[in-house]
Write a protein that holds these residues in place. Structure first.
Motif, PDB file in Angstrom:
ATOM      1  N   VAL B  36       0.860  -1.191   0.000  1.00  0.00           N
ATOM      2  CA  VAL B  36       0.000   0.000   0.000  1.00  0.00           C
ATOM      3  C   VAL B  36       0.892   1.235   0.000  1.00  0.00           C
ATOM      4  O   VAL B  36       1.828   1.332   0.806  1.00  0.00           O
ATOM      5  N   HIS B  37       0.610   2.151  -0.911  1.00  0.00           N
ATOM      6  CA  HIS B  37       1.437   3.349  -1.065  1.00  0.00           C
ATOM      7  C   HIS B  37       0.569   4.606  -1.053  1.00  0.00           C
ATOM      8  O   HIS B  37      -0.636   4.553  -1.345  1.00  0.00           O
ATOM      9  N   LEU B  38       1.209   5.702  -0.763  1.00  0.00           N
ATOM     10  CA  LEU B  38       0.611   7.018  -1.007  1.00  0.00           C
ATOM     11  C   LEU B  38       1.446   7.674  -2.100  1.00  0.00           C
ATOM     12  O   LEU B  38       2.674   7.632  -2.048  1.00  0.00           O
ATOM     13  N   THR B  58      -7.170   2.058  -6.443  1.00  0.00           N
ATOM     14  CA  THR B  58      -6.708   3.381  -6.028  1.00  0.00           C
ATOM     15  C   THR B  58      -7.882   4.204  -5.513  1.00  0.00           C
ATOM     16  O   THR B  58      -9.051   3.935  -5.819  1.00  0.00           O
ATOM     17  N   GLY B  59      -7.548   5.204  -4.742  1.00  0.00           N
ATOM     18  CA  GLY B  59      -8.543   6.153  -4.278  1.00  0.00           C
ATOM     19  C   GLY B  59      -7.874   7.481  -4.016  1.00  0.00           C
ATOM     20  O   GLY B  59      -6.753   7.515  -3.500  1.00  0.00           O
ATOM     21  N   ALA B  60      -8.523   8.571  -4.411  1.00  0.00           N
ATOM     22  CA  ALA B  60      -7.951   9.898  -4.172  1.00  0.00           C
ATOM     23  C   ALA B  60      -8.509  10.442  -2.863  1.00  0.00           C
ATOM     24  O   ALA B  60      -9.723  10.484  -2.669  1.00  0.00           O
ATOM     25  N   HIS B  70      -3.011  10.099  -3.539  1.00  0.00           N
ATOM     26  CA  HIS B  70      -3.637   8.910  -4.109  1.00  0.00           C
ATOM     27  C   HIS B  70      -3.198   7.706  -3.289  1.00  0.00           C
ATOM     28  O   HIS B  70      -2.000   7.496  -3.070  1.00  0.00           O
ATOM     29  N   VAL B  71      -4.175   6.965  -2.842  1.00  0.00           N
ATOM     30  CA  VAL B  71      -3.897   5.740  -2.103  1.00  0.00           C
ATOM     31  C   VAL B  71      -3.886   4.607  -3.121  1.00  0.00           C
ATOM     32  O   VAL B  71      -4.850   4.429  -3.868  1.00  0.00           O
ATOM     33  N   VAL B  84     -10.052   0.161  -2.170  1.00  0.00           N
ATOM     34  CA  VAL B  84      -9.791   1.398  -1.419  1.00  0.00           C
ATOM     35  C   VAL B  84     -11.094   2.164  -1.288  1.00  0.00           C
ATOM     36  O   VAL B  84     -11.800   2.378  -2.281  1.00  0.00           O
ATOM     37  N   GLU B  85     -11.444   2.534  -0.062  1.00  0.00           N
ATOM     38  CA  GLU B  85     -12.633   3.372   0.178  1.00  0.00           C
ATOM     39  C   GLU B  85     -12.155   4.663   0.849  1.00  0.00           C
ATOM     40  O   GLU B  85     -11.231   4.625   1.661  1.00  0.00           O
TER      41      GLU B  85
END
Lengths: 345, 163
Positions: B36-38, B58-60, B70-71, B84-85
């Motif tokens: 998991v990254h940012l 992904t999720g912003a 962005h996750v 991702v939520e």
């Protein structure tokens, strides 16, 4: 490879007097002695003249005199007397190390001395706080410092290696919370409504308790275990509190100094309890020392393509190993010369 | 085994992103499972070897300070499916975790109280797995809604942080 820019315990205060003490830390031989004002000096244990160990010499005022040809060095490591001639060679200098004496332990900085000024010695005030009592031990373990760090970050071994004293199934049956914050890894285990272990039933009189231990590893050397027992349903702060200090200082790549203090806030001044704890916990350290020496031998003969098999309880171990590597890499980068700029043709 | 990772402990990546967590934590010890990254850019995550397949979610997340991250969650298809939520927590909520699911919560602002005892600040993360609770109470411990990223890695079988 050792992290050098950090404070490490090198000795207990009472070990250092006006007789030179040799101690090997981070692969270097260091000589320690007390000056006339009572403060501690630490120098490279090798005369600049012919490499004779200064620890074989004697203390003269605030200087140390080599026992071979009498070269005399002050506390800054500068030669101030050569008996056979008046002129003192410019290179007659040995390295001196920053040292700090704090709460009965002497700490040394083996890295860049300039960085020592901005780094605080870790807090170990329980060693001298009158509201706490303590027993202490010191050992040279026949294993790498890394194996001791692993041991302290995964206390599930207590249920097997220290079954007769401080360990039981409550340790490995309860999960952990691992926290990583900067250069600190903590591993917290809460063990509700369980037997407080054989030793702590004797020490506290409780046969059923809520129990906890939180190992706080301040990389690269000090583990403070915040532990305790309290009557079931009680608050941690109302319990019998312990602070177990474990200062681990590499001596060589496969040996390490272990400075240990078991501090408690109950039954302060109880000499019978001190004797019980000193003997029992000395036994615990011997169990660890024997086991880790065996582990070290096996580690050294293990093929490189067979790394440890880690489990969830090793989360703190895994994080600490990675952080130690990062500290080492950062020091290596800082020491490496910057690449030379090549002028355009 | 809960894993509480403070923002100052995340691994900085050459491209400017941060690795929050990965399994295995030490690369190349075990077969890669998930990470998991940012990232400032949703496709700017750390590269995987060419031979490694991955599922990506992904999720912003707009952080409380107005910046955007962005996750990015990735997994080996044989091991897990990522999702991702993004939530905005104004008061309190409870997250549920499935069996064989690793769940990460990343705080997008300060003052996220988890289980009534872990206070998460900006970009701190909590990882739950294995024998950890299957429900996770969250409270906003301060003014204003807190952006939260909830990352789930639904395992095809047993899945953990340590492979």
């Amino acid at each position: 490879m050792f992290v050098r820019n950090a404070w490490y315990v090198i000795a207990q205060s009472e070990e250092i007097d006006r007789v030179p003490l040799k101690r090997t830390v981070l692969g270097e031989d260091v000589v320690l002695f007390r000056k006339t004002d009572g403060t501690v000096a630490a120098l490279d244990d090798r005369c600049a003249h012919r490499a004779y160990p200064l620890s074989e010499g004697r203390i003269v005022g605030d200087n140390i005199q080599c026992g071979y040809h009498g070269f005399e060095y002050n506390c800054a490591g500068v030669c101030v007397r050569v008996p056979a001639q008046a002129r003192i060679p410019e290179r007659a200098v040995v390295r001196s190390y920053p040292v700090v004496e704090s709460h009965r332990w002497v700490w040394i900085w083996m890295g860049d001395a300039a960085l020592a000024k901005t780094a605080e010695v870790p807090d170990t005030h329980w060693m001298t706080d009158p509201a706490w009592d303590r027993v202490t031990h010191q050992r040279l373990f026949e294993c790498s410092a890394d194996l001791i760090h692993d041991n302290l970050l995964d206390l599930t071994h207590e249920g097997f290696l220290h079954e007769s004293t401080i360990g039981d199934e409550a340790v490995y049956e309860n999960g952990i919370t691992v926290e990583v914050d900067g250069n600190t890894v903590s591993v917290d285990r809460w063990m509700p409504a369980c037997h407080p272990s054989a030793l702590f039933e004797k020490a506290t009189g409780l046969s059923l308790a809520d129990r906890w231990h939180t190992t706080v590893f301040q990389l690269p050397s000090l583990h403070v275990i915040h532990a305790g027992v309290v009557e079931v349903g009680g608050r941690r702060e109302d319990g019998h509190l312990l602070r177990v200090l474990n200062a681990i200082t590499p001596a060589t790549e496969n040996t390490a100094w272990y400075f240990y203090a078991f501090c408690r806030d109950f039954s302060v001044g109880d000499t019978a309890l001190n004797e019980l704890l000193a003997e029992s916990l000395g036994g615990v350290l011997t169990e660890d020392s024997d086991a880790l020496a065996l582990q070290q031998v096996k580690m050294e003969s293990r093929p490189a393509n067979m790394p440890d098999v880690l489990i969830a309880q090793d989360a703190g171990v895994a994080k600490a190993r990675r952080m130690m590597k990062q500290l080492l890499a950062a020091e290596f980068r800082a020491q490496s010369p910057a690449p030379e700029k090549v002028a355009a043709p | 085994m809960r894993l509480l990772l403070r923002a100052n402990a995340h691994r900085r990546e050459p491209g400017g992103g941060m690795e929050i967590a990965a399994s295995p934590d030490t690369r190349e010890r075990e077969r890669w499972q998930w990470d998991v990254h940012l990232a400032a850019d949703p496709v700017g995550e750390a590269p995987l070897p060419a031979s490694v397949e991955s599922l990506v979610a992904t999720g912003a997340m707009a952080l409380a300070d107005g910046s955007l991250v962005h996750v990015v969650a990735r997994s080996a298809p044989a091991e897990a499916v990522p999702s991702v939520e993004i939530h905005h927590l104004a008061d309190a909520m409870e997250l549920c975790r499935g069996l064989h699911e690793v769940m990460l919560v990343v705080a997008g602002g300060p003052g996220l109280l988890v289980e009534g005892r872990h206070r998460l600040e900006r970009l701190d993360a909590l990882v739950l797995e294995g024998d950890d609770p299957l429900t996770l109470p969250l409270e906003a411990d301060g003014a204003g809604p807190i952006p939260i990223a909830v990352i789930r890695l639904k395992g095809t079988g047993q899945l953990g942080w340590v492979p």
